[in-house]
Design a protein around this motif. Structure first.
Motif, PDB file in Angstrom:
ATOM      1  N   ARG A   1     -42.803  11.162  13.710  1.00 44.04           N
ATOM      2  CA  ARG A   1     -43.366  10.795  12.405  1.00 44.04           C
ATOM      3  C   ARG A   1     -43.219   9.307  12.137  1.00 44.04           C
ATOM      4  O   ARG A   1     -44.125   8.663  11.630  1.00 44.04           O
ATOM      5  N   ARG A   2     -42.031   8.730  12.467  1.00 40.40           N
ATOM      6  CA  ARG A   2     -41.825   7.296  12.240  1.00 40.40           C
ATOM      7  C   ARG A   2     -42.792   6.460  13.066  1.00 40.40           C
ATOM      8  O   ARG A   2     -43.303   5.444  12.619  1.00 40.40           O
ATOM      9  N   ARG A   3     -43.035   6.904  14.307  1.00 41.99           N
ATOM     10  CA  ARG A   3     -43.923   6.152  15.189  1.00 41.99           C
ATOM     11  C   ARG A   3     -45.348   6.139  14.660  1.00 41.99           C
ATOM     12  O   ARG A   3     -46.077   5.155  14.769  1.00 41.99           O
ATOM     13  N   ASN A   4     -45.758   7.253  14.083  1.00 42.59           N
ATOM     14  CA  ASN A   4     -47.130   7.370  13.593  1.00 42.59           C
ATOM     15  C   ASN A   4     -47.307   6.893  12.151  1.00 42.59           C
ATOM     16  O   ASN A   4     -48.400   6.934  11.623  1.00 42.59           O
ATOM     17  N   ALA A   5     -46.218   6.470  11.515  1.00 44.42           N
ATOM     18  CA  ALA A   5     -46.298   6.076  10.108  1.00 44.42           C
ATOM     19  C   ALA A   5     -47.137   4.816   9.942  1.00 44.42           C
ATOM     20  O   ALA A   5     -47.144   3.934  10.795  1.00 44.42           O
ATOM     21  N   THR A   6     -47.865   4.725   8.862  1.00 48.12           N
ATOM     22  CA  THR A   6     -48.655   3.538   8.546  1.00 48.12           C
ATOM     23  C   THR A   6     -48.211   2.981   7.200  1.00 48.12           C
ATOM     24  O   THR A   6     -47.679   3.706   6.364  1.00 48.12           O
ATOM     25  N   VAL A   7     -48.419   1.667   7.028  1.00 46.64           N
ATOM     26  CA  VAL A   7     -48.057   1.024   5.773  1.00 46.64           C
ATOM     27  C   VAL A   7     -49.024   1.475   4.689  1.00 46.64           C
ATOM     28  O   VAL A   7     -50.244   1.501   4.892  1.00 46.64           O
ATOM     29  N   ALA A   8     -48.496   1.846   3.539  1.00 50.07           N
ATOM     30  CA  ALA A   8     -49.340   2.356   2.455  1.00 50.07           C
ATOM     31  C   ALA A   8     -50.274   1.265   1.943  1.00 50.07           C
ATOM     32  O   ALA A   8     -49.915   0.095   1.865  1.00 50.07           O
ATOM     33  N   MET A   9     -51.491   1.657   1.587  1.00 54.54           N
ATOM     34  CA  MET A   9     -52.472   0.753   0.998  1.00 54.54           C
ATOM     35  C   MET A   9     -52.451   0.916  -0.518  1.00 54.54           C
ATOM     36  O   MET A   9     -52.232   2.012  -1.035  1.00 54.54           O
ATOM     37  N   THR A  10     -52.677  -0.184  -1.227  1.00 55.36           N
ATOM     38  CA  THR A  10     -52.774  -0.128  -2.684  1.00 55.36           C
ATOM     39  C   THR A  10     -54.222   0.091  -3.077  1.00 55.36           C
ATOM     40  O   THR A  10     -55.064  -0.771  -2.827  1.00 55.36           O
ATOM     41  N   PRO A  11     -54.550   1.240  -3.680  1.00 52.45           N
ATOM     42  CA  PRO A  11     -55.950   1.488  -4.056  1.00 52.45           C
ATOM     43  C   PRO A  11     -56.329   0.746  -5.329  1.00 52.45           C
ATOM     44  O   PRO A  11     -55.578   0.723  -6.300  1.00 52.45           O
ATOM     45  N   LEU A  12     -57.500   0.128  -5.315  1.00 49.00           N
ATOM     46  CA  LEU A  12     -58.009  -0.623  -6.458  1.00 49.00           C
ATOM     47  C   LEU A  12     -59.197   0.119  -7.065  1.00 49.00           C
ATOM     48  O   LEU A  12     -59.952   0.774  -6.362  1.00 49.00           O
ATOM     49  N   PRO A  13     -59.384   0.016  -8.377  1.00 46.10           N
ATOM     50  CA  PRO A  13     -60.463   0.769  -9.036  1.00 46.10           C
ATOM     51  C   PRO A  13     -61.833   0.261  -8.602  1.00 46.10           C
ATOM     52  O   PRO A  13     -62.109  -0.939  -8.708  1.00 46.10           O
ATOM     53  N   PRO A  14     -62.710   1.141  -8.123  1.00 40.42           N
ATOM     54  CA  PRO A  14     -64.030   0.687  -7.665  1.00 40.42           C
ATOM     55  C   PRO A  14     -64.877   0.088  -8.774  1.00 40.42           C
ATOM     56  O   PRO A  14     -65.773  -0.710  -8.511  1.00 40.42           O
ATOM     57  N   GLU A  15     -64.596   0.464 -10.032  1.00 37.97           N
ATOM     58  CA  GLU A  15     -65.374  -0.094 -11.142  1.00 37.97           C
ATOM     59  C   GLU A  15     -64.907  -1.487 -11.531  1.00 37.97           C
ATOM     60  O   GLU A  15     -65.520  -2.157 -12.367  1.00 37.97           O
ATOM     61  N   GLY A  16     -63.813  -1.974 -10.927  1.00 42.30           N
ATOM     62  CA  GLY A  16     -63.326  -3.321 -11.201  1.00 42.30           C
ATOM     63  C   GLY A  16     -62.380  -3.383 -12.393  1.00 42.30           C
ATOM     64  O   GLY A  16     -62.028  -2.374 -12.993  1.00 42.30           O
ATOM     65  N   ARG A  17     -61.972  -4.605 -12.712  1.00 42.85           N
ATOM     66  CA  ARG A  17     -61.051  -4.828 -13.819  1.00 42.85           C
ATOM     67  C   ARG A  17     -61.809  -4.777 -15.141  1.00 42.85           C
ATOM     68  O   ARG A  17     -62.919  -5.283 -15.242  1.00 42.85           O
ATOM     69  N   LYS A  18     -61.201  -4.199 -16.147  1.00 39.72           N
ATOM     70  CA  LYS A  18     -61.801  -4.118 -17.472  1.00 39.72           C
ATOM     71  C   LYS A  18     -61.228  -5.205 -18.382  1.00 39.72           C
ATOM     72  O   LYS A  18     -60.128  -5.700 -18.174  1.00 39.72           O
ATOM     73  N   GLY A  19     -61.955  -5.536 -19.422  1.00 38.50           N
ATOM     74  CA  GLY A  19     -61.460  -6.472 -20.427  1.00 38.50           C
ATOM     75  C   GLY A  19     -61.915  -7.899 -20.192  1.00 38.50           C
ATOM     76  O   GLY A  19     -62.603  -8.227 -19.220  1.00 38.50           O
ATOM     77  N   ARG A  20     -61.507  -8.777 -21.099  1.00 37.89           N
ATOM     78  CA  ARG A  20     -61.890 -10.179 -21.060  1.00 37.89           C
ATOM     79  C   ARG A  20     -61.117 -10.900 -19.961  1.00 37.89           C
ATOM     80  O   ARG A  20     -59.984 -10.530 -19.645  1.00 37.89           O
ATOM     81  N   PRO A  21     -61.702 -11.947 -19.389  1.00 34.77           N
ATOM     82  CA  PRO A  21     -60.953 -12.735 -18.398  1.00 34.77           C
ATOM     83  C   PRO A  21     -59.865 -13.551 -19.081  1.00 34.77           C
ATOM     84  O   PRO A  21     -59.942 -13.813 -20.286  1.00 34.77           O
ATOM     85  N   PRO A  22     -58.849 -13.959 -18.336  1.00 34.07           N
ATOM     86  CA  PRO A  22     -57.834 -14.848 -18.916  1.00 34.07           C
ATOM     87  C   PRO A  22     -58.453 -16.174 -19.362  1.00 34.07           C
ATOM     88  O   PRO A  22     -59.560 -16.524 -18.951  1.00 34.07           O
ATOM     89  N   LYS A  23     -57.726 -16.886 -20.178  1.00 39.01           N
ATOM     90  CA  LYS A  23     -58.172 -18.208 -20.603  1.00 39.01           C
ATOM     91  C   LYS A  23     -58.184 -19.149 -19.410  1.00 39.01           C
ATOM     92  O   LYS A  23     -57.275 -19.162 -18.592  1.00 39.01           O
ATOM     93  N   TRP A  24     -59.236 -19.955 -19.309  1.00 34.76           N
ATOM     94  CA  TRP A  24     -59.349 -20.923 -18.212  1.00 34.76           C
ATOM     95  C   TRP A  24     -58.173 -21.890 -18.265  1.00 34.76           C
ATOM     96  O   TRP A  24     -57.963 -22.569 -19.274  1.00 34.76           O
ATOM     97  N   PRO A  25     -57.372 -22.011 -17.182  1.00 36.29           N
ATOM     98  CA  PRO A  25     -56.123 -22.769 -17.269  1.00 36.29           C
ATOM     99  C   PRO A  25     -56.201 -24.234 -16.842  1.00 36.29           C
ATOM    100  O   PRO A  25     -55.220 -24.969 -17.009  1.00 36.29           O
ATOM    101  N   LEU A  26     -57.308 -24.678 -16.271  1.00 42.17           N
ATOM    102  CA  LEU A  26     -57.370 -26.019 -15.706  1.00 42.17           C
ATOM    103  C   LEU A  26     -58.138 -26.982 -16.610  1.00 42.17           C
ATOM    104  O   LEU A  26     -59.040 -26.568 -17.336  1.00 42.17           O
ATOM    105  N   PRO A  27     -57.818 -28.266 -16.549  1.00 35.60           N
ATOM    106  CA  PRO A  27     -58.616 -29.268 -17.280  1.00 35.60           C
ATOM    107  C   PRO A  27     -59.934 -29.493 -16.560  1.00 35.60           C
ATOM    108  O   PRO A  27     -60.168 -28.964 -15.463  1.00 35.60           O
TER     109      PRO A  27
END
Length: 204
Positions: free
Chosen positions: A15-41
């Motif tokens: 089992r250890r030999r065949n183990a794979t590193v877990a993937m982080t699933p992201l929402p296919p519809e993307g991030r919701k809400g307003r974008p952060p405030k633009w931080p650069l001049p």
């Protein structure tokens, strides 16, 4: 005894030999809400060039008012003033165009699935730096294009970089990462392999 071969490995070792590193699933519809405030001049270099060009144009305009300026000297001075005004106008338009591109790209990027992880990791300024380089690249700056590609790779904006970061676009019935670090169910219907939402969302 001959012909028996090596003893099988214990189940836990297999089992250890065949183990794979877990993937982080992201929402296919993307991030919701307003974008952060633009931080650069505003772009410091482009702004300085524009301001310098405007000052030069003003100085040449004033020089044209000298009463002793006549003949060929006046014609030459008028040509210099026209060239300075044109240079200042071009730089002003470049800065305005860059600001428009930055605003549009900033809003688009914060709607992507990857943006959920950027929220968690507080990568706001890193994303802004990518936007700055990307906007210059779209204006034809080849060096900026190289920088944009490198930053985009770090942000997970290509399939290969998503794999390195262990991120993937979730299936419909998988839990997904959220801006607050929770995992939520994305639905109960399993996607077909040909479902377009199962593909990577990539921003070039």
């Amino acid at each position: 005894m001959g012909g028996m071969g090596p003893a099988p490995k214990p189940e836990g070792a297999r089992r250890r030999r065949n183990a794979t590193v877990a993937m982080t699933p992201l929402p296919p519809e993307g991030r919701k809400g307003r974008p952060p405030k633009w931080p650069l001049p505003d772009d410091v270099v482009l702004t300085a060039r524009r301001d310098s060009a405007l000052r030069k144009a003003d100085e040449l305009e004033l020089a044209l008012l000298e009463p002793d300026l006549k003949g060929r000297a006046k014609v030459a001075a008028e040509k210099k003033a026209d060239a300075a005004r044109e240079a200042a106008l071009i730089l002003t338009k470049q800065l305005e165009a860059q600001q428009q591109i930055e605003g549009e790209l900033w809003r688009d990027l914060w709607k992507t699935p990857q943006a959920v992880m950027w929220d968690q990791l507080r990568w706001t300024r890193e994303v802004a730096q990518y936007v700055r380089w990307k906007s210059r690249a779209e204006a034809g700056d080849l060096d900026a294009a190289k920088e944009a590609r490198q930053l985009g790779d770090r942000l997970g904006l290509t399939p290969l970089s998503m794999l390195r970061l262990r991120w993937k676009i979730a299936d419909a019935d998988e839990g997904t990462a959220t801006p607050r670090g929770r995992r939520t169910a994305a639905g109960t219907r399993r996607q077909r392999p040909d479902d377009p939402r199962a593909t990577l969302h990539v921003v070039e």
